[in-house]
Design a protein around this motif. Structure first.
Motif, mmCIF file in Angstrom:
data_model
loop_
_atom_site.group_PDB
_atom_site.id
_atom_site.type_symbol
_atom_site.label_atom_id
_atom_site.label_comp_id
_atom_site.label_asym_id
_atom_site.label_seq_id
_atom_site.Cartn_x
_atom_site.Cartn_y
_atom_site.Cartn_z
ATOM 1 N N VAL A 115 -7.171 29.824 40.957
ATOM 2 C CA VAL A 115 -8.165 30.711 40.346
ATOM 3 C C VAL A 115 -9.516 30.008 40.280
ATOM 4 C CG1 VAL A 115 -8.859 31.797 38.174
ATOM 5 C CG2 VAL A 115 -6.551 32.143 39.056
ATOM 6 N N PHE A 169 2.113 27.234 36.785
ATOM 7 C CA PHE A 169 0.940 27.702 36.056
ATOM 8 C C PHE A 169 -0.286 26.851 36.387
ATOM 9 C CE2 PHE A 169 -1.798 27.727 32.238
ATOM 10 C CZ PHE A 169 -2.135 29.074 32.252
ATOM 11 N N LEU A 172 -1.550 27.828 39.704
ATOM 12 C CA LEU A 172 -2.217 29.128 39.629
ATOM 13 C C LEU A 172 -3.643 28.960 39.106
ATOM 14 C CD1 LEU A 172 -2.094 32.327 39.560
ATOM 15 C CD2 LEU A 172 -1.506 32.053 37.145
ATOM 16 N N VAL A 173 -3.784 28.186 38.028
ATOM 17 C CA VAL A 173 -5.123 27.969 37.477
ATOM 18 C C VAL A 173 -6.019 27.289 38.514
ATOM 19 C CG1 VAL A 173 -6.446 26.834 35.642
ATOM 20 C CG2 VAL A 173 -4.250 27.872 35.117
#
Lengths: 303, 277
Positions: A105, A98, A101-102
């Motif tokens: 992004v 996670f 992923l952040v």
């Protein structure tokens, strides 16, 4: 004929530096004292007394590997190990996943990415003790947010998340699962360090967005991901506040961790036993470092 | 097709951002909001806004408990330990970065490998050490233990900081007649400012929020730090939820305010530790 290449002379301490030896060792002294006082002596003490029976008042009595045998035959310790293993898997795949992923992004710089990054850090600047407490309230059955929302749809709903099996384990997991800002910042740092020529070249060769991520960016921040995995696994080994202030290891040891066991043993004056737990924590930590370092080839440079 | 894909990616990105923001901010806002509600309001509808703006819980907390003292204890333990250890580790890192001497590499490895030792595993020896020094139940005992907390990270960050300072400056200082200490204090230390800030911020944050050793090493009310005071309140106010939420607010607010001021620097510090990977 073999030609002998003159070796460069080994860097020798210059006279100036030699005159400085007194100062050099004097400057090192405070760090060495802290190192000895808080690392060398305690670790030696932990190792030695883990082979004894010791209540802290009387002299320790050598009892071989009895503490370890007791540990490996106790339900609480085996459950703590199983939990560590499960939490380790969650940490590596979901938590670090996670956070990464952040990072990816935010690296695309969508609107508000700086704000998101700043706000993501807030749970980490708060004491872990306070954060555990906040989650204890969020998951509270009477006035918690979670059950408050669920009751909008099902007015009779009632679960005590931290006290009921199998929810307790997942409730504890949730208190840290998505709070991966350290991972995000480390990975984002590596992403920003990728030379722009590299990305440009790949683009000219026709790489699309996803290919760019998969073949260039992800491999190049493997060092950061490896570091993140080490950090988050180390945090799992020493997970204390999130458990002590919510479930205290219950129900039926389902959220037991090694530090909780260790503290329980100390409050029972079983110092030898406590230190055996300490030794195992130490060894697991070393093993984690070794394995992750190997798996991510972290000591090799890319550029 | 391509635009559909693009819109989907964009939507996904905003969803992730929103998710992160809600997850990070909502719990804190909820706690702060609940501190202004009555017990009945908290129990009947946890999500409702407070009906009246009442500061009673805060007044009660500050009248009954010595919050400024807990705050002062936290500041003392975290501040003193950070300043002293920053000086110690700067001295150590400086000579490791700038001088050749026997055992240099070995010491560096030993100091940085301490990162891997789970702090909890040394609980008993440290407990015995502090008790042996007569510092049990004293904020100074806690401060002493915090000295060792950021060793690996600090040595690592500071060594890199000192190595980036050109040696020619030291030589120039030597020609000007500056001694060893002066070269360190007036030339190198000011130039290593950003490394010092990184190490200092990370150590301060860690020590400010530390709970484990503080809870083991102190007992009486006068020696409590903020996190310890908080844990004590949960048992004290087990049925007065307004007070509990107010106490939580008071404990977490200083950290958030501090962070608001040094936001960029804190993030940069965390990112900087990752470079070692």
């Amino acid at each position: 004929m073999k030609k002998t290449i003159p070796r460069p002379p080994r860097a020798k301490a210059s006279r100036l530096q030699r005159a400085n030896y007194k100062w050099i060792y004097l400057f090192l002294l405070p760090t060495v004292i802290v190192f000895a006082m808080f690392y060398v002596i305690p670790i030696a003490q932990v190792f030695v007394t883990s082979f004894t029976q010791w209540d802290g008042f009387n002299a320790p009595v050598f009892n071989g590997v009895r503490n370890y045998v007791n540990l490996f035959s106790s339900h609480s310790f085996l459950t703590a190990l199983r939990n560590l293993f499960l939490w380790g898997l969650v940490a590596v795949f979901l938590h670090v996943g996670f956070g990464t992923l952040v990072a990816f992004v935010l690296f695309q710089r969508p609107r508000g990415w700086k704000f998101t990054r700043a706000v993501f850090m807030i749970p980490n600047v708060i004491s872990a003790a306070a954060w555990a407490m906040i989650y204890r309230f969020i998951f509270n059955d009477d006035f918690g947010v979670l059950n408050g929302i669920i009751r909008i749809f099902d007015p009779d709903f009632s679960v005590q998340w931290f006290y009921k099996s199998p929810w307790a384990f997942w409730a504890v997991t949730f208190t840290w699962l998505f709070y991966a800002v350290i991972v995000t910042l480390i990975v984002l740092g590596d992403l920003l360090n990728i030379p722009t020529e590299l990305t440009e070249a790949a683009r000219i060769d026709g790489a699309t967005g996803w290919q760019l991520i998969r073949c260039i960016q992800l491999p190049l921040c493997r060092g950061a991901i490896g570091t993140s995995i080490i950090c988050s696994l180390t945090a799992r080994i020493s997970m204390y506040e999130q458990i002590a202030l919510t479930t205290a290891g219950g129900p039926d040891y389902q959220t037991m961790s090694l530090p909780i066991l260790l503290v329980n043993a100390i409050t029972d004056y079983r110092y030898g036993y406590a230190n055996a737990v300490g030794v195992l924590m130490f060894l697991i930590g070393l093993a984690v470092l070794y394995v992750v370092n190997r798996a991510f080839r972290m000591d090799e440079s890319d550029y | 097709m391509n635009t559909v894909k693009k819109t989907a990616t964009r939507a996904l990105m905003y969803f992730v951002e929103l998710f992160v923001i809600v997850l990070s901010v909502f719990p804190i806002l909820w706690v702060m909001m609940s501190a202004f509600k009555t017990n009945g309001e908290i129990l009947s509808d946890p999500l409702a806004l407070p009906t009246a703006f009442s500061m009673d819980a805060f007044v009660y907390l500050f009248e009954t408990y010595n919050f400024p003292l807990y705050f002062w204890n936290s500041l003392l333990a975290a501040g003193v330990s950070t300043l002293v250890s920053l000086l110690f580790y700067a001295m150590g890192a400086y000579v490791i970065a700038k001088f050749q001497f026997p055992g240099r590499q070995l010491l560096f490895i030993l100091f940085t490998i301490t990162l891997l030792v789970p702090g909890h595993s040394k609980t008993q020896p440290i407990f015995s050490l502090v008790t042996g020094l007569g510092l049990y139940d004293s904020i100074w005992g806690v401060t002493l233990v915090y000295l060792s907390a950021g060793m690996a990270m600090s040595i690592f960050v500071l060594k890199a900081g000192f190595m980036a300072i050109p040696k020619s400056l030291d030589e120039a200082a030597a020609i000007e007649g500056a001694g060893f200490v002066r070269t360190f204090w007036s030339i190198n230390l000011p130039l290593a400012k950003s490394a010092l800030a990184t190490a200092g911020i990370l150590m301060f944050l860690g020590n400010w929020n530390e709970y484990y050793f503080a809870s083991l090493l102190t007992m009486s009310d006068s020696q409590r730090t903020l996190p310890i005071a908080l844990a004590f309140f949960t048992s004290e106010f087990s049925y007065n939820y307004t007070n509990l939420f107010a106490a939580l607010t008071v404990v977490i607010l200083p950290g958030i305010i501090l962070y608001a001021f040094a936001q960029e620097q804190v993030q940069a510090s965390v990112a900087a530790t990752g470079i070692k990977g």
